[in-house]
Design an enzyme around this catalytic site. Structure first.
Site, short mmCIF file in Angstrom:
data_model
loop_
_atom_site.label_atom_id
_atom_site.label_comp_id
_atom_site.label_asym_id
_atom_site.label_seq_id
_atom_site.Cartn_x
_atom_site.Cartn_y
_atom_site.Cartn_z
N ARG A 73 0.83 -1.21 0.00
CA ARG A 73 0.00 0.00 0.00
C ARG A 73 0.87 1.26 0.00
O ARG A 73 0.54 2.25 -0.65
CB ARG A 73 -0.95 -0.02 1.20
CG ARG A 73 -2.03 -1.10 1.02
CD ARG A 73 -3.00 -1.12 2.17
NE ARG A 73 -3.76 0.11 2.28
CZ ARG A 73 -4.44 0.47 3.37
NH1 ARG A 73 -4.44 -0.31 4.43
NH2 ARG A 73 -5.12 1.60 3.40
N HIS A 122 -6.96 8.11 11.69
CA HIS A 122 -6.52 6.71 11.65
C HIS A 122 -5.01 6.59 11.46
O HIS A 122 -4.53 5.57 10.97
CB HIS A 122 -7.27 5.96 10.54
CG HIS A 122 -8.74 5.83 10.83
ND1 HIS A 122 -9.68 5.46 9.89
CD2 HIS A 122 -9.44 6.02 11.99
CE1 HIS A 122 -10.88 5.42 10.45
NE2 HIS A 122 -10.77 5.77 11.71
P1 OAD Z 1 -15.07 3.15 2.31
O1 OAD Z 1 -14.40 2.30 1.30
O2 OAD Z 1 -15.86 2.49 3.37
O3 OAD Z 1 -16.02 4.18 1.56
C1 OAD Z 1 -15.59 4.90 0.45
C2 OAD Z 1 -16.71 5.83 0.01
O4 OAD Z 1 -16.21 6.64 -1.03
C3 OAD Z 1 -17.95 5.11 -0.52
O5 OAD Z 1 -19.11 5.65 0.11
C4 OAD Z 1 -17.94 5.43 -2.02
O6 OAD Z 1 -19.25 5.60 -2.56
C5 OAD Z 1 -17.19 6.75 -2.03
N1 OAD Z 1 -16.47 7.05 -3.28
C6 OAD Z 1 -15.90 6.18 -4.15
N2 OAD Z 1 -15.29 6.86 -5.14
C7 OAD Z 1 -15.48 8.17 -4.88
C8 OAD Z 1 -15.07 9.37 -5.52
N3 OAD Z 1 -14.35 9.38 -6.65
N4 OAD Z 1 -15.44 10.56 -4.97
C9 OAD Z 1 -16.18 10.59 -3.82
N5 OAD Z 1 -16.58 9.49 -3.18
C10 OAD Z 1 -16.23 8.30 -3.69
O7 OAD Z 1 -13.93 4.10 2.92
P2 OAD Z 1 -13.97 4.94 4.28
O8 OAD Z 1 -15.33 5.44 4.56
O9 OAD Z 1 -12.85 5.90 4.22
O10 OAD Z 1 -10.15 2.20 8.57
O11 OAD Z 1 -13.61 3.81 5.33
C11 OAD Z 1 -13.45 4.15 6.67
C12 OAD Z 1 -12.41 3.29 7.31
O12 OAD Z 1 -12.70 1.91 7.06
C13 OAD Z 1 -11.00 3.46 6.75
O13 OAD Z 1 -10.32 4.56 7.29
C14 OAD Z 1 -10.35 2.17 7.13
C15 OAD Z 1 -11.46 1.21 6.75
O14 OAD Z 1 -11.48 0.02 7.45
C16 OAD Z 1 -9.11 1.59 9.10
O15 OAD Z 1 -8.30 0.95 8.45
C17 OAD Z 1 -9.05 1.77 10.58
#
Ligand code: OAD
Length: 253
Positions: A73, A122
């Site tokens: 990563r 995080h």
């Molecule tokens: P997710 O993968 O859960 O969510 C990503 C979001 O981004 C989704 O709602 C998509 O619809 C949206 N998305 C995708 N492409 C996009 C774009 N081009 N523009 C805008 N939005 C877009 O990721 P996070 O919410 O960041 O934690 O996940 C939260 C945490 O879960 C992370 O920090 C990580 C993971 O487990 C740890 O590792 C502790």
């Protein structure tokens, strides 16, 4: 729909005059930089098991595998560039008086785009510490290191300073983020599925304290029903327009 029409008069007025902005970003803000999200159909958690790769138990069970996954990563992140959403957020910081950028991302692309102050809920992939004694590790971590180094103080395994499942968020950082949420007049939520707490609770804290909420995400989330506007576009498309509009609104005041 045109951005002004989508936001509506009340929100436009608030964007023109608000002094305190806060933003929460998630993996979606870096998607257009080529960094995989977690919960999209091709996301990391569709291919890998979080309990094996993002927990202390998983690390202790197979340190080399976990280490190499983060090395991979790191390689992806180092080859990536900030996208127009990161750049627009760095610009927004310059436009509004009080601005807090809170991210769940560990990629440091906000900083590379020029954001001065970023609350990393995080952690990040640049810093490391000992999994046993907790001391920060100062040695260089190059891409070739295939095994976790050993702590010079206690001999424990060195791990990336990212927050794993079951671990507490850095207390000071979370407290600052909660303060920003409580006091924000405008709260932007960009590219997060809002599935992971306490990060996902921050927009709700802001909403309960009277902030107007804007969601930027092609896909609805459980936060969408609270949002005063939901921009269903990619962040790299929406954010430059939104920030240009905010700048224009504020120059007319
Ligand atoms: P997710 O993968 O859960 O969510 C990503 C979001 O981004 C989704 O709602 C998509 O619809 C949206 N998305 C995708 N492409 C996009 C774009 N081009 N523009 C805008 N939005 C877009 O990721 P996070 O919410 O960041 O934690 O996940 C939260 C945490 O879960 C992370 O920090 C990580 C993971 O487990 C740890 O590792 C502790």
């Amino acid at each position: 729909m045109e951005m002004r029409a989508l936001l509506g008069q009340r929100l436009l007025e608030r964007l023109a005059t608000a002094e305190r902005f806060a933003v929460l970003t998630g993996a979606g803000v870096s998607a257009e930089s080529g960094i995989a999200t977690f919960r999209d159909p091709n996301g990391l958690w569709a291919q890998f098991r979080p309990e094996e790769l993002a927990s202390m138990e998983g690390f202790l069970a197979n340190p080399t595998r976990v280490w190499q996954w983060y090395q991979y990563r790191r390689h992806v992140i180092e080859s990536a560039q900030p996208n127009p959403a990161h750049i627009a957020l760095a610009k927004l910081e310059q436009i509004v008086p009080t601005f807090t950028l809170i991210t769940q991302n560990i990629d440091r692309l906000h900083q590379r785009a020029g954001s001065q102050r970023v609350l990393e809920l995080h952690g990040n992939l640049e810093d490391h510490h000992c999994a046993q004694c907790g001391r920060p590790y100062q040695g260089e971590i190059s891409a070739e290191i295939a095994q976790p180094p050993r702590c010079p103080s206690c001999g424990g395994l060195i791990r990336p300073s990212v927050v794993w499942f079951g671990e507490l968020l850095p207390a000071g950082v979370l407290a600052e983020a909660e303060h920003a949420a409580r006091t924000a007049e405008i709260f932007l939520v960009i590219g997060t599925s809002a599935e992971v707490y306490p990060a996902a609770g921050l927009p709700l804290i802001a909403w309960h304290h009277g902030a107007m909420l804007i969601e930027v995400n092609p896909t609805p989330t459980h936060l969408s029903s609270y949002a005063h506007a939901a921009i269903r576009q990619k962040a790299g498309v929406a954010m430059p327009h939104l920030v240009a509009l905010i700048e224009q609104l504020r120059s007319n005041c």
